[in-house]
Motif scaffolding. Structure first.
Motif, PDB file in Angstrom:
ATOM      1  N   TRP A 146       0.809  -1.215   0.000  1.00  0.00           N
ATOM      2  CA  TRP A 146       0.000   0.000   0.000  1.00  0.00           C
ATOM      3  C   TRP A 146       0.850   1.275   0.000  1.00  0.00           C
ATOM      4  O   TRP A 146       0.295   2.376  -0.092  1.00  0.00           O
ATOM      5  CB  TRP A 146      -0.945   0.005   1.199  1.00  0.00           C
ATOM      6  N   GLY A 147       2.162   1.124   0.138  1.00  0.00           N
ATOM      7  CA  GLY A 147       3.029   2.280   0.113  1.00  0.00           C
ATOM      8  C   GLY A 147       2.768   3.263   1.242  1.00  0.00           C
ATOM      9  O   GLY A 147       2.868   4.475   1.051  1.00  0.00           O
ATOM     10  N   ILE A 148       2.443   2.755   2.410  1.00  0.00           N
ATOM     11  CA  ILE A 148       2.125   3.636   3.543  1.00  0.00           C
ATOM     12  C   ILE A 148       3.360   3.867   4.397  1.00  0.00           C
ATOM     13  O   ILE A 148       4.260   3.029   4.475  1.00  0.00           O
ATOM     14  CB  ILE A 148       0.987   3.058   4.408  1.00  0.00           C
ATOM     15  N   GLY A 149       3.410   5.019   5.055  1.00  0.00           N
ATOM     16  CA  GLY A 149       4.529   5.368   5.908  1.00  0.00           C
ATOM     17  C   GLY A 149       4.403   4.757   7.286  1.00  0.00           C
ATOM     18  O   GLY A 149       3.414   4.097   7.617  1.00  0.00           O
ATOM     19  N   ARG A 150       5.405   5.025   8.097  1.00  0.00           N
ATOM     20  CA  ARG A 150       5.421   4.447   9.441  1.00  0.00           C
ATOM     21  C   ARG A 150       4.291   4.985  10.324  1.00  0.00           C
ATOM     22  O   ARG A 150       3.815   4.288  11.219  1.00  0.00           O
ATOM     23  CB  ARG A 150       6.773   4.722  10.106  1.00  0.00           C
ATOM     24  N   ASP A 151       3.865   6.239  10.074  1.00  0.00           N
ATOM     25  CA  ASP A 151       2.799   6.793  10.905  1.00  0.00           C
ATOM     26  C   ASP A 151       1.489   6.047  10.694  1.00  0.00           C
ATOM     27  O   ASP A 151       0.809   5.660  11.650  1.00  0.00           O
ATOM     28  CB  ASP A 151       2.621   8.283  10.623  1.00  0.00           C
ATOM     29  N   ALA A 152       1.126   5.805   9.429  1.00  0.00           N
ATOM     30  CA  ALA A 152      -0.103   5.061   9.143  1.00  0.00           C
ATOM     31  C   ALA A 152       0.021   3.611   9.576  1.00  0.00           C
ATOM     32  O   ALA A 152      -0.934   3.015  10.099  1.00  0.00           O
ATOM     33  CB  ALA A 152      -0.430   5.143   7.658  1.00  0.00           C
ATOM     34  N   LEU A 153       1.200   3.031   9.378  1.00  0.00           N
ATOM     35  CA  LEU A 153       1.405   1.640   9.788  1.00  0.00           C
ATOM     36  C   LEU A 153       1.306   1.512  11.304  1.00  0.00           C
ATOM     37  O   LEU A 153       0.782   0.523  11.817  1.00  0.00           O
ATOM     38  CB  LEU A 153       2.774   1.158   9.304  1.00  0.00           C
ATOM     39  N   GLY A 154       1.791   2.518  12.026  1.00  0.00           N
ATOM     40  CA  GLY A 154       1.701   2.484  13.482  1.00  0.00           C
ATOM     41  C   GLY A 154       0.270   2.434  13.973  1.00  0.00           C
ATOM     42  O   GLY A 154      -0.041   1.771  14.960  1.00  0.00           O
ATOM     43  N   VAL A 155      -0.627   3.134  13.272  1.00  0.00           N
ATOM     44  CA  VAL A 155      -2.046   3.099  13.635  1.00  0.00           C
ATOM     45  C   VAL A 155      -2.600   1.690  13.449  1.00  0.00           C
ATOM     46  O   VAL A 155      -3.316   1.163  14.316  1.00  0.00           O
ATOM     47  CB  VAL A 155      -2.846   4.114  12.797  1.00  0.00           C
ATOM     48  N   VAL A 156      -2.269   1.065  12.313  1.00  0.00           N
ATOM     49  CA  VAL A 156      -2.750  -0.296  12.046  1.00  0.00           C
ATOM     50  C   VAL A 156      -2.234  -1.262  13.106  1.00  0.00           C
ATOM     51  O   VAL A 156      -2.984  -2.108  13.633  1.00  0.00           O
ATOM     52  CB  VAL A 156      -2.314  -0.756  10.640  1.00  0.00           C
ATOM     53  N   LEU A 157      -0.942  -1.145  13.450  1.00  0.00           N
ATOM     54  CA  LEU A 157      -0.345  -2.064  14.414  1.00  0.00           C
ATOM     55  C   LEU A 157      -0.927  -1.903  15.820  1.00  0.00           C
ATOM     56  O   LEU A 157      -0.874  -2.829  16.626  1.00  0.00           O
ATOM     57  CB  LEU A 157       1.168  -1.851  14.469  1.00  0.00           C
ATOM     58  N   SER A 158      -1.466  -0.732  16.112  1.00  0.00           N
ATOM     59  CA  SER A 158      -1.974  -0.486  17.464  1.00  0.00           C
ATOM     60  C   SER A 158      -3.444  -0.819  17.631  1.00  0.00           C
ATOM     61  O   SER A 158      -3.942  -0.874  18.765  1.00  0.00           O
ATOM     62  CB  SER A 158      -1.746   0.978  17.838  1.00  0.00           C
ATOM     63  N   MET A 159      -4.158  -1.055  16.542  1.00  0.00           N
ATOM     64  CA  MET A 159      -5.610  -1.205  16.646  1.00  0.00           C
ATOM     65  C   MET A 159      -6.033  -2.411  17.469  1.00  0.00           C
ATOM     66  O   MET A 159      -6.972  -2.336  18.257  1.00  0.00           O
ATOM     67  CB  MET A 159      -6.237  -1.266  15.250  1.00  0.00           C
ATOM     68  N   GLU A 160      -5.349  -3.562  17.290  1.00  0.00           N
ATOM     69  CA  GLU A 160      -5.774  -4.717  18.086  1.00  0.00           C
ATOM     70  C   GLU A 160      -5.441  -4.529  19.553  1.00  0.00           C
ATOM     71  O   GLU A 160      -6.107  -5.086  20.433  1.00  0.00           O
ATOM     72  CB  GLU A 160      -5.178  -6.025  17.564  1.00  0.00           C
TER      73      GLU A 160
END
Length: 303
Positions: free
Chosen positions: A50-64
């Motif tokens: 998806w070509g996303i940066g670390r900020d967006a990836l951090g949100v995904v990783l924190s959701m669970e």
């Protein structure tokens, strides 16, 4: 004959059926360990596709993790109200749905929603399996059973991470969630047929046929029946969550909360980002996953 079903369990030697139930609780904790870290295993592939940066990836990783917090309160309380066994089964269904729908995610937002749903199930599961393990074990077997149950978490991340590293050789990060969904579904019939409701729960909930139902649970565990239930205590003050903030306890409560919160922040921060950091150095997804596997091998040995 003993009058209290809890005393029947506490004073009787641990039998095969009890150890089978404990083994399933260990396996469920292992499943939780894999499910929590599945997004970390998949993180390099998600970022690349998806070509996303670390900020967006951090949100995904924190959701669970956010879901786990709410799940431990909402679904963990359900274990006291509706029973340990129904709560475990319900959490498995929620986790399976969340993991399955994660494979359909087309963007970070939808993936975050499904990871939040999965986290709700994981949080409720962690609360329920602790209660089940403690309540079906004898006094002599409880310490060993609880210790084994706790290290199921890093063992699940280790075994699941090893499998994830093999699956990721196909290049598609979605296979990690597919594996998690299938593994979760497998546990539903196992828990349904092999884990009875804990007799201790019937003493607290006191349905009309509490003694008969408690004895059915004891029979399922191959333990002798109880002759009667202990009388309900009258006039005793009702327990409240706010009791932990009473004078004399508030200092201990705040200190333990702060210490455990800092532990969770460092623990999940390091584990969640390890595969992405390794991948950024130019290593492959399977190699990045293997680093997280070794971290959890250390966790299992420490436990």
């Amino acid at each position: 004959m003993l009058h209290d079903p809890r005393e029947v369990i506490r004073q009787s030697p641990m039998g095969t059926r009890q150890w089978i139930a404990v083994a399933l609780m260990i396996a469920l904790n292992a499943l939780d360990g894999f499910d929590v870290l599945s997004s970390a295993f998949a993180a390099p592939g998600i970022s690349k596709e998806w070509g996303i940066g670390r900020d967006a990836l951090g949100v995904v990783l924190s959701m669970e993790l956010i879901g786990m917090g709410f799940g431990s309160i909402l679904l963990g309380g359900a274990a006291d109200r509706f029973g340990r066994r129904p709560t475990v089964l319900g959490c498995l269904v929620v986790m399976a749905v969340g993991m399955g729908l994660a494979t359909t995610a087309a963007n970070p937002y939808s993936l975050g929603v499904w990871r939040l749903l999965t986290g709700l199930g994981i949080g409720g599961m962690l609360a329920a399996i602790n209660a089940v393990t403690a309540e079906i074990c004898s006094n002599k077997g409880r310490s060993l059973a609880m210790s084994l149950m706790v290290i199921g978490y890093p063992i699940g991340a280790t075994v699941g991470g090893t499998i994830a590293a093999l699956l990721l050789k196909s290049g598609d990060w979605r296979v990690v969630f597919e594996f998690g969904a299938i593994a979760t579904l497998v546990f539903i019939p196992l828990v349904f047929f092999l884990v009875p409701e804990t007799p201790a729960w019937f003493l607290v909930s006191r349905p009309a046929d509490a003694l008969a139902r408690a004895n059915r649970s004891l029979a399922a565990l191959r333990l002798p029946a109880a002759q009667a239930l202990p009388p309900v205590e009258t006039g005793a003050p009702r327990a409240s969550l706010l009791d932990i903030l009473r004078p004399g306890l508030v200092g201990t409560t705040l200190l333990l909360t702060l210490g455990y919160s800092l532990h969770c922040i460092t623990f999940y921060y390091i584990l969640k980002w390890s595969p992405k950091i390794v991948a950024d150095f130019g290593y492959t997804q399977p190699q990045a996953a293997s680093v997280l596997v070794w971290a959890n091998i250390g966790g299992a040995i420490g436990g």
